[in-house]
Design a protein around this motif. Structure first.
Motif, mmCIF file in Angstrom:
data_model
loop_
_atom_site.group_PDB
_atom_site.id
_atom_site.type_symbol
_atom_site.label_atom_id
_atom_site.label_comp_id
_atom_site.label_asym_id
_atom_site.label_seq_id
_atom_site.Cartn_x
_atom_site.Cartn_y
_atom_site.Cartn_z
ATOM 1 N N GLY A 1 -6.685 -14.122 -1.131
ATOM 2 C CA GLY A 1 -6.330 -12.716 -1.351
ATOM 3 C C GLY A 1 -5.905 -12.073 -0.034
ATOM 4 N N PHE A 2 -4.740 -11.481 -0.043
ATOM 5 C CA PHE A 2 -4.180 -10.897 1.184
ATOM 6 C C PHE A 2 -5.098 -9.834 1.785
ATOM 7 C CE2 PHE A 2 -1.356 -8.232 3.720
ATOM 8 C CZ PHE A 2 -0.463 -9.127 4.283
ATOM 9 N N HIS A 3 -5.743 -9.048 0.928
ATOM 10 C CA HIS A 3 -6.585 -7.945 1.429
ATOM 11 C C HIS A 3 -8.079 -8.185 1.230
ATOM 12 C CE1 HIS A 3 -3.229 -5.348 2.448
ATOM 13 N NE2 HIS A 3 -2.706 -5.534 1.252
ATOM 14 N N LEU A 4 -8.454 -9.387 0.825
ATOM 15 C CA LEU A 4 -9.885 -9.671 0.661
ATOM 16 C C LEU A 4 -10.483 -9.975 2.031
ATOM 17 C CD1 LEU A 4 -9.767 -11.746 -2.646
ATOM 18 C CD2 LEU A 4 -10.259 -9.304 -2.330
ATOM 19 N N GLY B 1 -1.258 -12.594 -3.120
ATOM 20 C CA GLY B 1 -0.631 -11.341 -2.669
ATOM 21 C C GLY B 1 -1.555 -10.170 -2.926
ATOM 22 N N ASP B 2 -1.022 -9.110 -3.544
ATOM 23 C CA ASP B 2 -1.802 -7.888 -3.784
ATOM 24 C C ASP B 2 -2.173 -7.695 -5.253
ATOM 25 O OD1 ASP B 2 -1.690 -7.415 -1.116
ATOM 26 O OD2 ASP B 2 -0.676 -5.474 -1.253
ATOM 27 N N VAL B 3 -2.341 -8.790 -5.986
ATOM 28 C CA VAL B 3 -2.810 -8.651 -7.369
ATOM 29 C C VAL B 3 -4.286 -8.233 -7.361
ATOM 30 C CG1 VAL B 3 -3.236 -9.837 -9.551
ATOM 31 C CG2 VAL B 3 -1.163 -10.337 -8.247
ATOM 32 N N PRO C 1 5.162 -2.418 3.195
ATOM 33 C CA PRO C 1 5.219 -2.512 4.657
ATOM 34 C C PRO C 1 4.332 -3.588 5.258
ATOM 35 C CG PRO C 1 4.980 -0.215 3.979
ATOM 36 C CD PRO C 1 4.922 -1.039 2.727
ATOM 37 N N ASP C 2 3.105 -3.736 4.750
ATOM 38 C CA ASP C 2 2.155 -4.675 5.359
ATOM 39 C C ASP C 2 2.501 -6.138 5.059
ATOM 40 O OD1 ASP C 2 1.453 -3.621 2.793
ATOM 41 O OD2 ASP C 2 -0.495 -4.590 2.908
ATOM 42 N N HIS C 3 3.515 -6.355 4.236
ATOM 43 C CA HIS C 3 3.949 -7.720 3.893
ATOM 44 C C HIS C 3 5.337 -8.048 4.430
ATOM 45 C CE1 HIS C 3 0.626 -8.189 0.917
ATOM 46 N NE2 HIS C 3 0.663 -6.867 1.046
ATOM 47 N N LEU C 4 6.143 -7.014 4.618
ATOM 48 C CA LEU C 4 7.572 -7.213 4.926
ATOM 49 C C LEU C 4 7.990 -6.749 6.314
ATOM 50 C CD1 LEU C 4 10.554 -7.772 4.091
ATOM 51 C CD2 LEU C 4 10.560 -5.512 2.991
ATOM 52 N N THR D 1 5.812 -12.037 -1.065
ATOM 53 C CA THR D 1 5.218 -11.711 -2.368
ATOM 54 C C THR D 1 5.785 -10.401 -2.897
ATOM 55 O OG1 THR D 1 3.341 -10.533 -1.346
ATOM 56 C CG2 THR D 1 3.039 -12.894 -1.845
ATOM 57 N N HIS D 2 6.015 -9.439 -1.981
ATOM 58 C CA HIS D 2 6.590 -8.148 -2.370
ATOM 59 C C HIS D 2 7.023 -7.385 -1.124
ATOM 60 C CE1 HIS D 2 2.374 -7.086 -1.616
ATOM 61 N NE2 HIS D 2 2.626 -5.799 -1.721
ATOM 62 N N GLY D 3 7.610 -6.212 -1.337
ATOM 63 C CA GLY D 3 8.289 -5.514 -0.256
ATOM 64 C C GLY D 3 7.534 -4.368 0.387
ATOM 65 N N MET E 1 0.835 -1.184 0.000
ATOM 66 C CA MET E 1 0.000 0.000 0.000
ATOM 67 C C MET E 1 0.881 1.249 0.000
ATOM 68 S SD MET E 1 -3.145 -0.660 -0.020
ATOM 69 C CE MET E 1 -4.184 -2.088 0.075
ATOM 70 N N MET E 2 0.529 2.208 -0.799
ATOM 71 C CA MET E 2 1.309 3.430 -0.867
ATOM 72 C C MET E 2 0.587 4.507 -0.068
ATOM 73 S SD MET E 2 3.905 2.701 -2.769
ATOM 74 C CE MET E 2 4.589 4.112 -3.615
HETATM 75 ZN ZN ZN Z 1 -0.677 -5.235 0.811
#
Ligand code: ZN
Length: 304
Positions: free
Chosen positions: A280-283, A234-236, A133-136, A129-131, A1-2
Motif C-alpha cells: 500500500g502506497f500510504h500504509l 496504489g491508493d485503493v 501529485p504524490d505519485h506523478l 497508478t494515477h496522476g 490526495m486532494m
Molecule cells: Zn497518494
C-alpha cells in the motif's frame, strides 16, 4: 490526495505536531517474490489534515479508529511507499513520488535510492497508478527536466484521458486547479516516452494491470505473479485501519467515492481470498502485508 494550497501550507507548519505513525525509514525494504526482486523505497511522507479521513463516517466509530491509529491531532503523517521491481531484464519503478514542488516532507525518493546504492539511471520502465501529485510530480525536476530521460513511462489510458480532458476541470474547486496543472505539466514533459496501458495488459511477463477506478477515474493497481500473488495497490487502500474495517467510508481524496467503495471491496475480497501480499502506497512503511477477513470486513496484517 486532494488538497488546497492553503491546507498544504498549514500542513507544513504543523508537521512537528502531526499524529504519530512509525518512523519513515530511509533504508529500502527488499524481498523476493517469484521471479522478481521487490524493493520498497520511501519518498518521505505527506502531512495531511485528519479531516480528509472519512469526514462523514459515524463520529464515535471514526474517533475510535483514529485513536487506535494514533491520529488524534489535526494533522497526520501519511507515508509514501514506492515500489521498485527488478526482473531479469528490467528495473521497473511504480510511481515517481512528489518531486520538489508538493510538500517539503516528500520527494525523498532519489536521495533514498542513491543512499541504498541504486542508480536511478538503471530504471528502464515507470508505471503510474494515477496522476495525483504524490505519485506523478517526481517525473520532472525543479527545472522541469525529465528525471529519467531514458525510461519508458506507462500511463493508464483512462487516467491520461481524464487529466487531459475537460472532466478534470469541470466542477473542480478552484483551489485544486493546481492538481490538473501539475498533472498536465508532468505528462507533457514525458509525452514522447509514454506508452498507454489498459486493464489486463501485461507490462512485462508476470506484471499485469488491474482496473481499480474511483480514487481517480483511471486508477490502476498492478498484480505481480508468483506465490499467492502480490498486488501493488496504489491508493485503493490508503489507511491501515479505516480502509480495511470500513471500506464503505468516503475519504475526501477519492474523485468518484461510490466507485472507489466498490473497488475497495472488490480488491479486499480478492486479497483475502487469494492470500496475496499487498503493498500500500500510504500504509505504514514499508506498507507490505496481507489482508484477513474480520467482523464482516477486513484487517491489514503487516509483514516484516
Ligand atoms: Zn497518494
Amino acid at each position: 490526495m486532494m488538497l488546497t494550497r492553503r491546507t498544504l501550507l498549514a500542513s507544513s507548519a504543523a508537521t512537528l505536531a502531526a499524529g504519530a505513525l512509525p518512523a519513515f525509514a530511509t533504508t529500502p525494504h527488499s524481498f523476493k517474490h517469484g521471479a522478481f526482486e521487490v524493493t520498497v523505497v520511501s519518498d518521505g511522507h505527506l502531512t495531511l489534515p485528519v479531516s480528509m479521513l472519512a469526514p462523514n463516517a459515524p463520529p464515535a466509530e471514526r474517533a475510535a479508529l483514529l485513536q487506535a491509529a494514533g491520529q488524534t491531532a489535526e494533522q497526520y503523517n501519511s507515508p509514501t511507499n514506492i515500489t521498485l521491481i527488478r526482473t531479469a531484464s528490467d528495473l521497473i519503478l511504480i510511481d515517481m513520488g512528489s518531486g520538489d514542488r508538493f510538500m517539503p516532507s516528500a520527494g525523498k525518493l532519489w536521495d533514498n535510492l542513491k543512499a541504498a546504492g541504486i542508480d536511478k539511471a538503471a530504471i528502464t520502465k515507470v508505471i503510474f497508478t494515477h496522476g495525483h501529485p504524490d505519485h506523478l510530480w517526481g517525473a520532472v525536476d525543479e527545472l522541469d527536466d525529465v528525471v529519467l530521460p531514458d525510461a519508458t513511462f506507462y500511463v493508464g489510458a483512462p487516467e491520461w484521458d481524464f487529466w487531459q480532458g475537460d472532466n478534470a476541470t469541470r466542477g473542480l474547486p478552484v483551489e485544486r486547479a493546481g492538481f490538473v496543472t501539475g498533472a498536465r505539466r508532468n505528462f507533457a514533459a514525458i509525452k514522447s516516452k509514454v506508452k498507454m496501458y489498459k486493464a489486463g495488459d501485461d507490462i512485462v511477463t508476470g506484471l499485469r494491470a488491474i482496473a481499480t477506478p474511483g480514487h481517480t477515474q483511471g486508477h490502476m493497481a498492478l498484480a505481480l505473479a508468483g506465490g499467492e500473488g502480490l498486488i501493488v495497490g496504489g491508493d485503493v487502500l490508503t489507511h491501515p485501519l479505516i480502509s480495511f474495517a470500513h471500506p464503505e467510508w468516503k475519504p475526501t481524496a477519492d474523485h468518484v467515492p461510490d466507485v472507489a467503495i466498490e473497488t475497495r471491496k472488490r480488491l479486499l475480497d480478492r486479497l483475502a481470498t487469494d492470500r496475496s501480499k499487498l503493498i500500500g502506497f500510504h500504509l505504514p512503511y514499508p506498507g507490505v502485508g496481507t489482508v484477513e477477513r474480520k467482523d464482516g470486513a477486513y484487517r491489514f496484517v503487516t509483514i516484516g
